[in-house]
Design a protein around this motif. Structure first.
Motif, short mmCIF file in Angstrom:
data_model
loop_
_atom_site.label_atom_id
_atom_site.label_comp_id
_atom_site.label_asym_id
_atom_site.label_seq_id
_atom_site.Cartn_x
_atom_site.Cartn_y
_atom_site.Cartn_z
N LYS A 32 0.83 -1.21 0.00
CA LYS A 32 0.00 0.00 0.00
C LYS A 32 0.86 1.26 0.00
O LYS A 32 0.59 2.19 -0.76
CB LYS A 32 -0.91 -0.03 1.23
CG LYS A 32 -1.86 1.16 1.33
CD LYS A 32 -2.98 1.09 0.31
CE LYS A 32 -4.01 2.20 0.54
NZ LYS A 32 -5.10 2.15 -0.43
N SER A 99 -8.51 0.61 -2.18
CA SER A 99 -9.11 -0.12 -1.09
C SER A 99 -8.14 -0.13 0.09
O SER A 99 -7.28 0.75 0.19
CB SER A 99 -9.46 -1.55 -1.55
OG SER A 99 -10.14 -2.25 -0.54
N VAL A 100 -8.27 -1.11 0.94
CA VAL A 100 -7.39 -1.24 2.10
C VAL A 100 -6.81 -2.65 2.13
O VAL A 100 -7.39 -3.58 1.57
CB VAL A 100 -8.15 -0.94 3.42
CG1 VAL A 100 -8.58 0.50 3.48
CG2 VAL A 100 -9.35 -1.86 3.57
N ALA A 155 -13.71 4.55 5.92
CA ALA A 155 -13.10 5.12 4.73
C ALA A 155 -13.87 6.31 4.20
O ALA A 155 -13.36 7.10 3.43
CB ALA A 155 -13.00 4.05 3.63
N THR A 159 -15.41 0.81 -0.95
CA THR A 159 -14.19 0.37 -1.62
C THR A 159 -14.53 -0.64 -2.72
O THR A 159 -13.68 -1.43 -3.14
CB THR A 159 -13.22 -0.28 -0.62
OG1 THR A 159 -13.87 -1.39 0.02
CG2 THR A 159 -12.79 0.73 0.44
N SER A 273 -2.50 -5.09 10.65
CA SER A 273 -3.10 -3.75 10.54
C SER A 273 -3.47 -3.22 11.91
O SER A 273 -3.25 -2.04 12.22
CB SER A 273 -4.33 -3.82 9.63
OG SER A 273 -4.91 -2.54 9.49
N LYS A 278 -4.51 0.55 13.19
CA LYS A 278 -5.76 0.73 12.45
C LYS A 278 -6.76 -0.33 12.90
O LYS A 278 -6.64 -1.50 12.56
CB LYS A 278 -5.55 0.61 10.94
CG LYS A 278 -6.83 0.86 10.15
CD LYS A 278 -6.64 0.61 8.67
CE LYS A 278 -7.93 0.90 7.90
NZ LYS A 278 -9.07 0.07 8.37
#
Length: 327
Positions: A32, A99-100, A155, A159, A273, A278
């Motif tokens: 990312k 996206s993530v 977000a 996404t 994550s 997060k």
């Protein structure tokens, strides 16, 4: 694979599968940040240039035999490799940019079920009801994770686009893995290495053409300097060592057990994550749980289906030692 394996072999197989799947989970988090400096087509070329060097070192001790096989099957190997390493990687990275990481990991983890559905469509091999149930549950979970059904409050927007691109990209990896059966003369290392080497010129041509057409930009020296550590990780660990570790685990413990470890890809990405600060949303937790539950159902059904034929194949007691020694 022999009928029985030692506890040491089993532990090594489990360790290899955990290494592979956790490194793939970490790959999404690492990649990312790289996308801010290196665009997907050049990222893909860079990662597989590094893995190609490692694979060359692995096949050099085998003499000229692998290179003769490469010349003999260059075209088909290049197409399979381009689908698995080019199309899959680029679309996954494009999807990740929108996206993530935890979403990408969940989507990639559904590839065993996608493979079953494609076998039904292309080969006429109808999946069991358990597989169909698991596939529906996984797709519903991905839809919830991506925000298609309930949105993504964290977000601020869905996404869906990025997750859809990543999902379509997984079809390239499925086609690549299906291709292994078309080359019975290649073992695991040769198929992995020769597809990378055969596809590399196509990856280079794609990156150059994309830049010439203004669709992508060659990374700057500064961009490479800022992301070289992540590129090294993805190129050597996720794109080469993890592939070999996964194949070793599958050859030791079997394909059904290997598939079960796909469950750990989204779990590891989510845990990493969270470790980085997060916290997941409620939608992500529910959707991820559904994907993992679907994978467990799929794996359990696969183990049940393979247990009966395996039991029938066990030789009589007096011949069992001979069979294990020669298999």
């Amino acid at each position: 694979m022999s009928l029985t394996i030692s506890p040491r072999q089993r532990l090594l197989g489990i360790a290899a599968l955990l290494l592979a799947t956790s490194s793939w989970g970490g790959m999404f988090l690492v990649s990312k940040g790289v996308l801010h400096h290196v665009e997907p087509v050049w990222f893909t070329l860079t990662r597989y240039s590094m893995s190609a060097l490692l694979f060359v070192l692995l096949i050099l001790p085998r003499g000229m035999a692998p290179w003769r096989k490469l010349r003999l099957h260059a075209g088909p190997l290049a197409l399979r490799g381009f689908a698995g390493f080019g199309v899959f990687s680029v679309m996954l990275l494009v999807g990740l940019a929108h996206s993530v990481p935890s979403h990408g990991a969940a989507i990639v983890a559904t590839t065993p079920m996608t493979t079953q559905l494609l076998r039904w469509a292309l080969d006429g091999v109808r999946p069991t009801r358990s597989t169909l149930l698991a596939s529906a549950l996984a797709l519903l979970g991905v839809a919830i994770v991506s925000g298609l059904l309930f949105g993504n409050a964290a977000a601020g927007e869905s996404t869906l686009f990025g997750d859809a691109v990543a999902f379509v990209g997984t079809l390239g990896w499925v086609w690549y893995t299906r291709g292994a059966a078309r080359f019975p003369g290649l073992d695991v290392i040769e198929y992995s290495a020769l597809t990378v080497l055969a596809a590399w010129p196509l990856l280079l041509a794609t990156a150059v053409a994309a830049s010439a057409l203004g669709l992508s930009h060659m990374p700057s020296a500064e961009g490479l300097r800022l992301s070289w550590e992540a590129l090294l990780y993805v190129g050597l660990v996720s794109s080469a060592i993890a592939v070999l570790a996964f194949n070793y685990g599958v050859s030791t413990l079997g394909a059904v057990t290997g598939t079960a470890f796909f469950n750990f890809v989204p779990v590891s990405a989510l845990l990493m994550s969270m470790a980085m600060g997060k916290m997941p949303t409620a939608n992500e937790v529910v959707g991820m749980a559904m994907v993992i539950a679907a994978l467990l159902i799929h794996t359990a059904a696969g183990r049940k289906a393979s247990a009966a034929p395996a039991a029938e194949a066990v030789p009589p007691l007096q011949n069992r030692g001979t069979c294990a020694a020669t298999s």
